[in-house]
Motif scaffolding. Structure first.
Motif, short mmCIF file in Angstrom:
data_model
loop_
_atom_site.label_atom_id
_atom_site.label_comp_id
_atom_site.label_asym_id
_atom_site.label_seq_id
_atom_site.Cartn_x
_atom_site.Cartn_y
_atom_site.Cartn_z
N TRP A 16 0.66 -1.44 -0.66
CA TRP A 16 -0.10 -0.14 0.35
C TRP A 16 0.59 1.35 -0.13
O TRP A 16 0.30 2.36 -0.23
CB TRP A 16 -1.00 0.39 1.74
N SER A 20 0.36 4.15 -2.97
CA SER A 20 -0.51 5.63 -2.36
C SER A 20 1.01 6.53 -2.59
O SER A 20 0.68 7.59 -1.77
CB SER A 20 -0.62 5.40 -0.30
N ALA A 68 -12.34 4.69 -5.23
CA ALA A 68 -12.86 4.83 -3.67
C ALA A 68 -11.41 3.70 -3.78
O ALA A 68 -10.52 3.60 -4.41
CB ALA A 68 -13.52 3.56 -4.56
N CYS A 69 -11.77 4.39 -2.19
CA CYS A 69 -9.90 4.19 -1.51
C CYS A 69 -10.21 3.59 -0.32
O CYS A 69 -11.07 3.76 0.23
CB CYS A 69 -9.56 4.93 -1.72
N ASP A 70 -9.92 1.53 0.01
CA ASP A 70 -10.48 1.67 1.38
C ASP A 70 -8.90 0.80 2.03
O ASP A 70 -8.54 -0.16 1.52
CB ASP A 70 -10.94 0.45 1.38
N THR A 73 -6.09 -1.92 1.64
CA THR A 73 -6.94 -3.12 0.84
C THR A 73 -7.23 -3.09 -1.31
O THR A 73 -6.94 -3.84 -1.75
CB THR A 73 -8.16 -4.10 1.45
N VAL A 74 -7.92 -1.65 -0.92
CA VAL A 74 -8.48 -1.74 -2.40
C VAL A 74 -8.37 -0.06 -2.73
O VAL A 74 -8.16 0.44 -1.75
CB VAL A 74 -10.10 -1.93 -2.39
N THR A 90 -8.63 -1.49 -10.83
CA THR A 90 -9.17 -2.19 -9.39
C THR A 90 -7.37 -3.09 -8.65
O THR A 90 -7.35 -3.95 -9.36
CB THR A 90 -10.10 -3.07 -8.97
N ARG A 92 -6.53 -4.95 -5.50
CA ARG A 92 -7.07 -5.31 -4.11
C ARG A 92 -5.45 -5.90 -3.64
O ARG A 92 -5.07 -6.73 -3.98
CB ARG A 92 -7.73 -6.27 -4.33
#
Length: 147
Positions: A16, A20, A68-70, A73-74, A90, A92
């Motif tokens: 991540w 990011s 979308a951003c989680d 994980t996603v 995407t 994941r």
């Protein structure tokens, strides 16, 4: 939708950290040539990467937006590369002990690329995303290595 997977020998947090950092995208995304700017809120929903695609001197300036951003994980993106079009992408991240399985799903959303038949489009995306995940793994695994 073309789907490709790779086990990365790094934690989801390490992977991540690469995803990011918008300035790293040309290092692992096949086709991205350079970064021109990264929105301050990256990777928050609605933020954008301002990149160029292609090979100099035939570079196309365009953007990729976060749908979308989680974390961690996603990450769902809308990548633009006009005149060829836009793609939904995407990432994941699925923790597997100390490792992470990274899944990338991509397909043309609009534009000329959408007109390419899926049986032709999918092998091209599989090749591209296989290399993208290989590069992502190299960056994340290096970040995980002790100094």
């Amino acid at each position: 939708m073309s789907t490709h997977r790779r086990t990365v020998r790094a934690s989801a947090d390490r992977v991540w950290a690469v995803l990011s950092d918008g300035w790293l995208y040309p290092l692992f995304v096949v086709g991205a040539s350079r970064m021109r700017d990264v929105d301050a809120g990256w990777p928050a929903a609605g933020s954008r990467l301002h990149h160029s695609v292609g090979v100099w001197p035939a570079l196309i300036d365009d953007t990729t937006s976060v749908v979308a951003c989680d974390p961690p994980t996603v990450l769902r993106l809308r990548a633009r590369a006009w005149p060829t079009g836009e793609a939904d992408v995407t990432f994941r991240l699925e923790p597997r002990g100390e490792d992470t399985e990274v899944v990338i799903e991509e397909d043309a959303a609009v534009g000329l690329a959408r007109m390419i038949p899926k049986p032709v489009r999918d092998p091209l995306l599989t090749w591209r995303n296989s290399e993208t995940l290989r590069r992502l793994a190299l960056l994340a695994e290096r970040r995980a290595a002790p100094l």
